[in-house]
Motif scaffolding. Structure first.
Motif, PDB file in Angstrom:
ATOM      1  N   GLN A 136     -83.099 105.228 162.070  1.00  0.00           N
ATOM      2  CA  GLN A 136     -83.467 103.945 161.306  1.00  0.00           C
ATOM      3  C   GLN A 136     -84.753 104.337 160.736  1.00  0.00           C
ATOM      4  OE1 GLN A 136     -82.519 100.787 163.831  1.00  0.00           O
ATOM      5  NE2 GLN A 136     -80.699 100.221 162.792  1.00  0.00           N
ATOM      6  N   TYR A 137     -85.670 104.726 161.714  1.00  0.00           N
ATOM      7  CA  TYR A 137     -86.901 105.152 161.227  1.00  0.00           C
ATOM      8  C   TYR A 137     -86.900 106.276 159.846  1.00  0.00           C
ATOM      9  CZ  TYR A 137     -91.695 107.450 161.321  1.00  0.00           C
ATOM     10  OH  TYR A 137     -92.933 107.832 161.091  1.00  0.00           O
ATOM     11  N   GLN A 138     -86.048 107.273 160.389  1.00  0.00           N
ATOM     12  CA  GLN A 138     -86.092 108.474 159.431  1.00  0.00           C
ATOM     13  C   GLN A 138     -85.191 108.072 158.132  1.00  0.00           C
ATOM     14  OE1 GLN A 138     -83.698 110.972 161.592  1.00  0.00           O
ATOM     15  NE2 GLN A 138     -85.458 111.717 162.768  1.00  0.00           N
ATOM     16  N   LEU A 139     -84.572 106.852 157.931  1.00  0.00           N
ATOM     17  CA  LEU A 139     -83.859 106.827 156.728  1.00  0.00           C
ATOM     18  C   LEU A 139     -84.687 106.633 155.387  1.00  0.00           C
ATOM     19  CD1 LEU A 139     -80.745 106.547 155.738  1.00  0.00           C
ATOM     20  CD2 LEU A 139     -80.887 104.053 156.216  1.00  0.00           C
ATOM     21  N   PRO A 140     -85.547 105.690 155.607  1.00  0.00           N
ATOM     22  CA  PRO A 140     -86.517 105.723 154.363  1.00  0.00           C
ATOM     23  C   PRO A 140     -87.270 106.611 153.953  1.00  0.00           C
ATOM     24  CG  PRO A 140     -87.353 104.166 156.167  1.00  0.00           C
ATOM     25  CD  PRO A 140     -85.932 104.723 156.516  1.00  0.00           C
ATOM     26  N   ARG A 141     -87.570 107.689 155.096  1.00  0.00           N
ATOM     27  CA  ARG A 141     -88.484 108.695 154.975  1.00  0.00           C
ATOM     28  C   ARG A 141     -87.760 110.089 154.685  1.00  0.00           C
ATOM     29  NH1 ARG A 141     -89.748 105.165 158.288  1.00  0.00           N
ATOM     30  NH2 ARG A 141     -91.912 104.232 158.219  1.00  0.00           N
ATOM     31  N   LEU A 142     -86.497 109.992 154.109  1.00  0.00           N
ATOM     32  CA  LEU A 142     -85.505 111.117 154.065  1.00  0.00           C
ATOM     33  C   LEU A 142     -86.291 111.993 152.937  1.00  0.00           C
ATOM     34  CD1 LEU A 142     -81.920 110.258 153.943  1.00  0.00           C
ATOM     35  CD2 LEU A 142     -83.098 111.818 155.506  1.00  0.00           C
TER      36      LEU A 142
END
Ligand SMILES: Nc1nc2c(ncn2[C@@H]2O[C@H](COP(=O)(O)OP(=O)(O)OP(=O)(O)O)[C@@H](O)[C@H]2O)c(=O)[nH]1
Ligand SMILES: [Mg+2]
Length: 428
Positions: A136-142
């Motif tokens: 979930q942390y990675q999703l907006p930081r893709l």
């Protein structure tokens, strides 16, 4: 001759960054940076220096102002820092431009906490919870991650028609998140069912809640005489551990230890850990453990409140357990008593007032229990349950029926009456 070599493990040096907003006291920012240093220490790194910039808020593009980034770069070179740790959660853009400006990798507070959780998770459920929070942390930081995903992917996850690379990556990550959520649900349900089987559905449950390193596990050990892992580091306990605690007047209860909370605890982690925090909501009373020797204890309590709000436990009854009094307390006890009427001062490590706390727990239990006579058909599963969870005074086995005089939880009595079983107040 045999020679013993000491292999010195290299501890990476790190520079910490924080933004101080108007009205934010110096002490608060310093304590938060000290805590960041503790988090890094738990991860095996060492904070060798820090830089604070006073601004109305973090810069949306760089976190710090561009001029200050040059200063970070010079300081990092001077101190031989291997990476930069930022005491806030950053966007992909902020990470990218900080890395470009300093020439060093950047980690934010959230990813540091996630790494510690990943290192400490030991059960299947704990590992799934951390993995879910990480995705979930990675999703907006893709934006930043896609080259890395590209390398990992190999043959799967083919691009759909008209999809950009980023859209494909997002889709893959969303599928992974959904799968993890489903698996986590399954594992959590299985744990719940197992718990039920152990016949503790009506067992009196008290939960230990509090800031990380407050002494929750030490207190559980002091109460139960068992040995739950405790350690002077952050987030030692991730998985819920429960122990049976015998009380002075013959009652017993289950006390459960929970994951510690911290300022700026990543939101994704709180929601991922919701299932294991269920025991807090189900408990009769929350025992909020607080290291009262720490001058920052009020901020710690505020952070605990914030998480309790997030999990919907803000109205739950609580007792404040002010711990580590052997180290001295940072305010007067009168002030504490005025602000927190339901409190107790203890030293879990030295056992001071642990018996008093047990008596407090027993008093609460008595309040939620009644002395009754129940009449159950022989062979009814409720007979065994009453024996396990109740304080039994007598039992008379008649023909087809057993009469039990006991002290029982109100919730259990309700279950009996709902099932048309005979319950009467006990004649004394
Ligand atoms: N002096 C003193 N130290 C204590 C006391 N209680 C706990 N500690 C110490 O505080 C540190 C943290 O204790 P833990 O019981 O692991 O804390 P915790 O709240 O379970 O921490 P997490 O699981 O990481 O959230 C350990 O080094 C304990 O020995 C106390 O009453 N007095
Ligand atoms: Mg612990």
């Amino acid at each position: 001759m045999t020679r013993l070599h000491t292999v010195r493990q290299s501890v990476p040096a790190v520079i910490g960054l924080a933004v101080q907003m108007p009205g934010q006291p110096d002490a608060e920012i310093e304590h938060s940076l000290t805590e960041l240093a503790e988090l890094l220490k738990t991860l095996g790194a060492r904070m060798v220096g820090s830089l604070i910039q006073k601004r109305s808020g973090p810069s949306r593009s760089n976190y710090f102002g561009t001029g200050k980034i040059e200063e970070v770069k010079l300081k990092a070179e001077e101190l031989g820092a291997k990476y930069i740790a930022v005491d806030d959660e950053l966007s992909a853009m902020q990470i990218k431009s900080l890395e470009a400006g300093t020439g060093l990798p950047v980690k934010d507070r959230t990813s540091i906490i996630l790494d510690i959780f990943a290192a400490h998770a030991s059960t299947r459920e704990g590992k799934l919870q951390v993995e879910l929070a990480m995705h979930q942390y990675q999703l907006p930081r893709l934006l930043r991650m896609w080259t890395h995903l590209e390398r990992q992917r190999g043959g799967i996850g083919l691009k759909g028609p008209g999809e950009t690379q980023l859209e494909t990556d997002r889709r893959i990550l969303n599928i992974k998140i959904k799968k993890l959520q489903e698996e986590l649900d399954r594992v959590s349900r299985a744990r719940e069912l197992q718990g039920r089987k152990r016949n503790d559905r009506f067992a009196p449950l008290f939960s230990l809640v509090g800031y990380t390193n407050a002494g929750k596990s030490t207190l559980l050990n002091a109460l139960s005489g068992s040995s739950v892992q405790m350690c002077n580091g952050l987030f030692t306990t991730l998985d819920p551990t429960a122990r049976r605690v015998e009380l002075p007047e013959g009652h017993w209860c289950i006390v459960s230890d929970t994951v510690g909370f911290i300022r700026k605890l990543p939101h994704g982690l709180v929601s991922a850990f919701k299932a294991t925090l269920e025991c807090v909501i189900q408990s009769e009373v929350m025992l909020i453990v607080c290291d009262v020797s720490d001058p920052q204890f009020r901020e710690h309590l505020a952070a605990v409140d914030e998480v309790l709000n997030q999990i919907g436990a803000s109205d739950h009854e609580r007792i404040y357990v002010f711990n580590k009094i052997d180290k001295g307390i940072s305010v007067s006890e009168e002030l504490l008593a005025a602000a927190y009427p339901d409190h107790i001062m203890i030293s879990a490590a030295e056992g001071t007032n642990v018996d008093r706390l047990k008596r407090m727990i027993e008093k609460i239990m008595r309040r939620n229990r009644r002395h009754v006579e129940i009449y159950l058909p022989v062979g009814s599963p409720y007979v065994g349950e009453a024996m396990t969870i109740g304080r039994i005074f007598s039992q008379e086995w008649g023909e087809g029926e057993v009469k039990i005089k006991a002290e029982l939880p109100v919730s259990f009595i309700k279950l009996l009456t709902d099932n048309n079983l005979k319950v009467e107040p006990m004649e004394r």
